[in-house]
Design an enzyme around this catalytic site. Structure first.
Site, PDB file in Angstrom:
ATOM      1  N   GLY A   1       0.959  -0.950   0.477  1.00 44.57           N
ATOM      2  CA  GLY A   1      -0.079  -0.018   0.388  1.00 44.57           C
ATOM      3  C   GLY A   1       0.577   1.238   0.150  1.00 44.57           C
ATOM      4  O   GLY A   1       1.895   1.404   0.725  1.00 44.57           O
TER       5      GLY A   1
ATOM      6  N   VAL B   1      -2.781  -6.758  -3.777  1.00 48.33           N
ATOM      7  CA  VAL B   1      -1.899  -8.288  -3.545  1.00 48.33           C
ATOM      8  C   VAL B   1      -3.179  -9.271  -2.309  1.00 48.33           C
ATOM      9  O   VAL B   1      -3.963  -8.433  -2.158  1.00 48.33           O
ATOM     10  CB  VAL B   1      -1.128  -7.398  -1.652  1.00 48.33           C
ATOM     11  CG1 VAL B   1      -1.347  -8.898  -0.151  1.00 48.33           C
ATOM     12  CG2 VAL B   1      -0.026  -6.633  -1.884  1.00 48.33           C
TER      13      VAL B   1
ATOM     14  N   GLU C   1     -18.541  17.889   4.565  1.00 47.59           N
ATOM     15  CA  GLU C   1     -18.039  17.731   3.434  1.00 47.59           C
ATOM     16  C   GLU C   1     -18.798  17.903   2.454  1.00 47.59           C
ATOM     17  O   GLU C   1     -19.161  19.247   1.578  1.00 47.59           O
ATOM     18  CB  GLU C   1     -16.157  17.665   3.669  1.00 47.59           C
ATOM     19  CG  GLU C   1     -16.050  17.652   4.323  1.00 47.59           C
ATOM     20  CD  GLU C   1     -14.178  17.268   4.629  1.00 47.59           C
ATOM     21  OE1 GLU C   1     -13.937  18.571   5.665  1.00 47.59           O
ATOM     22  OE2 GLU C   1     -14.138  16.870   3.897  1.00 47.59           O
TER      23      GLU C   1
ATOM     24  N   ASP D   1      -4.869   3.111   8.265  1.00 46.61           N
ATOM     25  CA  ASP D   1      -6.456   2.643   8.637  1.00 46.61           C
ATOM     26  C   ASP D   1      -6.808   1.714   8.744  1.00 46.61           C
ATOM     27  O   ASP D   1      -7.898   0.332   8.847  1.00 46.61           O
ATOM     28  CB  ASP D   1      -7.385   2.956   7.048  1.00 46.61           C
ATOM     29  CG  ASP D   1      -8.146   4.055   7.766  1.00 46.61           C
ATOM     30  OD1 ASP D   1      -6.892   5.507   8.554  1.00 46.61           O
ATOM     31  OD2 ASP D   1      -8.199   5.023   6.547  1.00 46.61           O
TER      32      ASP D   1
ATOM     33  N   ALA E   1      -4.961  10.109   8.935  1.00 45.01           N
ATOM     34  CA  ALA E   1      -3.988  10.583   7.740  1.00 45.01           C
ATOM     35  C   ALA E   1      -3.140  10.906   8.592  1.00 45.01           C
ATOM     36  O   ALA E   1      -1.766  10.638   8.593  1.00 45.01           O
ATOM     37  CB  ALA E   1      -3.957  11.853   6.223  1.00 45.01           C
TER      38      ALA E   1
END
Ligand SMILES: Cc1cc2nc3c(=O)[nH]c(=O)nc-3n(C[C@H](O)[C@H](O)[C@H](O)COP(=O)(O)OP(=O)(O)OC[C@H]3O[C@@H](n4cnc5c(N)ncnc54)[C@H](O)[C@@H]3O)c2cc1C
Length: 431
Positions: A26, A94, A185, A315, A331
């Site tokens: 990742g 993967v 948002e 995460d 993040a």
């Protein structure tokens, strides 16, 4: 890259690998930061991602609402790591991990490792209703953002040609499910698009009459923020004309719209899912204990229990840090974990002790439309325009690549003055 399924992929296939091999799964915030932190290390790094770009997910909602174009929030992984001499980038999916033979299985290769860093992120959770995904897409990938943008913009176009007032009303109703930062948002940006950006662009409909609903099962939006900021965000949303529905659960999503537990039926053609995430399949690959969100439970050193050479971060991980706090799925936490995993690997190679991971919380931010936001800096809370300035500067600062920063800054400055949303392009199938 060509290869036979099941074949081992070593450097040059025949080279003897002498340096420790670190394989990172990742290239999101966590994986990329782990790779960057190893740039000067005497190790061979292989980073594998199913995509060729790193995505700045916090601005995905802007792509979904035509504020930014996809390339402005994505950076090719090779642009970031291509010149890092000790690093090989593989674009591959993967599919499993063999902890016994210490190999990663991708769709085409077996890749051996000495140290493994799993950072494959999370995806949407429909709480047992995966069949809702078709009508209520979530926001995790660029393709999903452009699909939502397509649905939102197409709804206005279809309303313009519709003769039936009921159908027009349905087309001009937008339901966003989930009152976390992404839902807030999205709802704010759709309302602003309808009521400001395109308000004058149609003749048969008035986009400003659109209904935008934000549906939250809990009793307040932005539950991870302090109460006063939840209330401020709700007020700011209402100012934009968003209807906030709280304390009601979605029991059905269909072509017709959304049905709530209370019995309310919301007729709409555009539903956006922002209600939950579940971790990637890493727990299955690692045959590891997972929490209720599918995240792999790891120690405060980010290591998989009983596997000192396997790290799970970002995460995908469920971590209580050195201070005993559950590390949030954001993040900054992913970036910090990436750097910490790299440091721990280097310590292990050098035979040194590594300290446990401590999350440094720099605050939380969420924006509501073009010039309002809420910012939680612990004891210090900001709302309104000042908060929006902080939000904008933070997001521009953390975007990868000078070009992206400059372009996004200019887009926002332009949008701030004109309300214009430059990326109002309907892609995909024609009407
Ligand atoms: C819409 C949205 C808005 C957000 N807003 C904010 C915000 O404002 N502030 C904030 O702090 N956080 C925000 N977040 C959360 C933040 O983006 C995540 O916490 C962060 O991306 C986690 O980083 P990660 O590296 O663990 O995972 P990701 O960034 O998701 O990266 C995972 C990587 O793994 C790759 N991958 C996955 N599966 C495979 C596989 N099988 N094979 C190969 N590669 C694979 C993916 O392609 C991806 O590149 C937001 C998230 C979303 C979705």
């Amino acid at each position: 890259m060509h290869g036979v399924p099941g074949r081992s992929l070593l450097k040059g296939d025949t080279d003897t690998v002498q340096r420790p091999r670190v394989v990172i799964l990742g290239a999101g915030f966590a994986g990329l930061n782990a790779a960057l932190a190893l740039r000067k290390a005497d190790v061979d790094v292989t980073i594998i991602d199913r995509r060729n770009y790193h995505l700045f997910q916090p601005l995905l909602y802007q792509v979904a609402t035509a504020g930014l174009s996809p390339a402005q929030i994505a950076t090719p992984i090779r642009r970031v790591l291509g010149r890092q001499k000790n690093t090989t980038i593989l674009m591959d999916r993967v599919v499993d991990v063999d902890l016994g033979s210490k190999e990663v299985l991708t769709s085409s290769h077996r890749i051996p490792f000495d140290y493994l860093v799993v950072a494959t992120g999370a995806r949407h959770a429909y709480f047992g209703h995966d069949e809702w995904e078709g009508v209520a897409p979530g926001l995790k990938k660029i393709d999903e953002a452009t699909e939502i943008r397509r649905r939102v913009l197409l709804a206005f176009e279809r309303a313009e040609v519709a003769d039936d007032p009921e159908e027009r009303r349905r087309l001009l109703t937008f339901a966003v499910i989930g009152g976390g930062p992404t839902g807030v948002e999205m709802a704010g940006a759709i309302a602003e698009l309808a009521k400001k950006s395109i308000a004058m662009d149609f003749r048969r409909i008035d986009p400003a009459q659109s209904r935008v609903l934000l549906i939250e099962a809990g009793h307040r939006i932005l539950r991870s923020f302090p109460e006063d900021l939840s209330q401020a965000a709700e007020r700011q949303l209402m100012k934009l004309g968003v209807e906030v529905v709280k304390g009601d659960t979605v029991v059905e999503c269909s072509e017709r719209g959304v049905k709530l537990k209370s019995g309310t039926q919301i007729e709409t053609s555009t539903i956006v899912w922002a209600a939950g995430v579940v971790a990637s399949a890493a727990a299955k690959w690692l045959k590891a204990k997972a929490d209720s969100a599918g995240r792999v439970v790891v120690g405060s050193d980010l290591r998989l229990p009983e596997h000192n050479d396997v790290f799970v971060i970002g995460d995908t991980a469920s971590v209580h840090d050195a201070a005993g706090r559950l590390v949030p799925g954001v993040a900054p936490a992913a970036k910090q974990m990436g750097r910490h995993a790299a440091k721990t690997i280097l310590a292990a190679i050098n035979g040194d002790e590594a300290s446990p991971f401590t999350y440094r919380d720099f605050g939380s931010l969420a924006t509501i439309g073009r010039k309002a936001a809420v910012v939680d800096f612990g004891r210090f809370h900001l709302t309104g325009f000042l908060a929006w300035l902080v939000w904008s500067l933070a997001h521009i600062w953390f975007l990868i690549g000078f070009r992206n920063r400059l372009v996004v800054f200019m887009e926002w400055a332009w949008a701030y003055v004109t309300y214009d949303r430059g990326a109002r392009i309907i892609t995909g199938e024609d009407a």
